[in-house]
Enzyme design. Structure first.
Site, PDB file in Angstrom:
ATOM      1  N   SER A   1      42.702 -73.050 -20.429  1.00 39.25           N
ATOM      2  CA  SER A   1      40.912 -72.276 -20.265  1.00 39.25           C
ATOM      3  C   SER A   1      41.382 -73.241 -19.077  1.00 39.25           C
ATOM      4  CB  SER A   1      40.774 -72.433 -21.124  1.00 39.25           C
ATOM      5  OG  SER A   1      39.359 -72.261 -21.366  1.00 39.25           O
TER       6      SER A   1
ATOM      7  N   ASP B   1      37.138 -68.201 -15.662  1.00 40.42           N
ATOM      8  CA  ASP B   1      37.537 -68.881 -15.670  1.00 40.42           C
ATOM      9  C   ASP B   1      38.727 -68.870 -15.950  1.00 40.42           C
ATOM     10  OD1 ASP B   1      37.438 -67.697 -18.514  1.00 40.42           O
ATOM     11  OD2 ASP B   1      37.656 -70.553 -19.511  1.00 40.42           O
TER      12      ASP B   1
ATOM     13  N   ASP C   1      41.849 -68.223 -18.421  1.00 40.49           N
ATOM     14  CA  ASP C   1      42.018 -68.134 -19.006  1.00 40.49           C
ATOM     15  C   ASP C   1      41.478 -66.491 -20.120  1.00 40.49           C
ATOM     16  OD1 ASP C   1      39.944 -69.287 -21.447  1.00 40.49           O
ATOM     17  OD2 ASP C   1      41.430 -69.362 -22.589  1.00 40.49           O
TER      18      ASP C   1
END
Length: 453
Positions: free
Chosen positions: A104, A241, A243
């Site tokens: 992430s 962000d 992901d």
């Protein structure tokens, strides 16, 4: 032995905690728990595997796919895609489960593995526990024609883009949008879907090299996006962000529009169109009090959950609600997705600008953010937050002082010896003063040296 799964899958330093060996073990265990044990139609179980563009994702994906196929799972390799795309494709393909390899918003050396059950749903704790337990057992090892096959999921991105376009209430013709893709998983599909929706698109942070993900760009570093929006005279900017499961925005003047403001705009729009289930928004206890005040005035209720998008999802599923999220930009549209989707959120926000003809700055005035001060108090006994009478009395005094114009939240960290002190008030000075006063009480009353051996 500590639990391997955290709040969002298994995450850690690639080749530190997260080795190829561990990735293969996790995949072999998931093959049993999510594949063979749940597949009742007599066919070989199928799994979708996707990743973000971190360099370590290449060897971790290879290990995961080897573990799955050697355990009798057919693998559909979707390549580099956002986390919400992986979840959608599990449902769209009617696969037994999915695997997303990403850390992430974490820096490039980290990575993670998260699983989705059938339908693209996140796993509850008991299923994660079952996977951990299965890891201590002998893997399933079929032979001959019973081993799984690995094939490239060649139209994965196209399926996801078509799905996103079908959710739009209005095209984006005439809008100029700057997209910051954080050198992450959305670098390909986010610019494409905004262009297909009719927007003029300027792209930054979309040149992943395996090592630059989240590095000075994306939703955790809004400066480049703010500068680009002003430079190009854009109507808005969207920041993802690594992901792409979350979205923050910037208005035409370069001012941040956070997750609370985005949820307020979208909740009011959905209510106006009769599409907000039970006129309820699900949000965490960390959402700004201004959100609750604004939605109450709009006839919308808020259901609060613990911090974390998994708890928001649980609250939405339990109540049958279709909109929820976090201040950080995880926004969940249950009508279209099973997890937070930053590309979907950005599209829906842009569509409201196109539909209403109002700039984002004006739409964002639907709520007034109260000044919010958050202080992390380190080196204290977080376990005694709920049992200290002195601390409880200090909170009562602070809440009486604030009245209806603010609130206090004390929350122990789930992973560190830290207590988070959050105060909202009508003005910054009051919030800071009360927060500092509570911090002193926390340090005095919860000091670690006061805890008996």
């Amino acid at each position: 032995m500590s639990r391997l799964f955290g709040t969002d899958g298994v995450r850690g330093l690639a080749n530190g905690l997260l080795t190829a060996e561990l990735a293969m073990q996790l995949a072999q265990a998931a093959a049993v728990v999510l594949g063979h044990d749940r597949n009742t139609n007599g066919t070989r179980p199928r799994a979708v595997v996707a990743r973000d563009p971190r360099a370590s994702g290449e060897f971790i994906a290879a290990a995961v796919e080897a573990g799955l196929s050697s355990s009798g799972i057919d693998v559909y390799d979707a390549g580099v895609l956002p986390t919400p795309a992986a979840a959608y494709l599990v449902a769209d393909l009617d696969a037994d489960f999915g695997v997303m390899i990403s850390a992430s918003h974490n820096p490039a050396p980290d990575n993670g593995i998260k699983f989705f059950a059938r339908g693209g749903q996140k796993l509850p704790d008991d299923v994660e526990n079952a996977i951990e337990e299965q890891m201590s057992k002998e893997p399933v090892r079929p032979v001959g024609s019973d081993v799984g096959r690995i094939q490239r999921f060649s139209d994965a991105e196209d399926r996801y883009i078509v799905h996103l376009l079908q959710t739009l209430p209005h095209r984006l013709d005439g809008l100029k949008v700057v997209l910051d893709c954080a050198h992450g998983a959305a670098s390909g599909c986010s610019p494409q879907v905004f262009k297909d929706a009719g927007a003029e698109v300027i792209v930054i942070g979309a040149d992943p090299d395996g090592h630059n993900i989240n590095d000075g760009v994306g939703s955790t570093h809004l400066g480049p996006l703010q500068a680009a929006v002003i430079k190009h005279g854009a109507d808005l900017g969207i920041a993802h962000d690594g992901d792409a499961d979350r979205c923050l925005a910037v208005d035409h003047e370069g001012t941040e529009v956070d997750g609370d403001q985005i949820m307020a705009i979208l909740a009011v729009a959905l209510k106006a169109s009769g599409k907000l289930a039970d006129d309820v928004l699900v949000a965490t206890v960390m959402s700004n009090l201004g959100l609750k005040i604004a939605l109450r005035e709009a006839g919308i209720s808020i259901r609060e959950t613990a911090v974390g998008d998994r708890y928001v999802l649980e609250g939405m599923r339990d109540g049958g609600f279709n909109l929820g999220g976090e201040q950080s930009g995880h926004v969940i549209f249950a009508d279209y997705a099973t997890t937070g989707d930053g590309v979907l959120t950005g599209l829906q926000l842009a569509a409201q600008i196109a539909l209403t003809g109002k700039p984002l700055k004006e739409l964002a005035t639907v709520m007034t953010k109260l000044p919010q001060v958050l202080i992390n108090v380190q080196g204290v006994d977080r376990s005694r937050v709920g049992s200290s009478e002195v601390l409880a009395q200090a909170v009562v005094v602070a809440e009486a002082e604030l009245g209806d114009t603010g609130r206090v939240l004390l929350r122990p960290s789930g992973t560190e010896p830290v207590v988070r002190v959050m105060v909202e008030a009508a003005d910054e000075a009051t919030a800071e003063s009360i927060a500092e006063r509570l911090v002193q009480v926390v340090r005095t009353e919860l000091a670690l040296e006061l805890v008996a051996d």
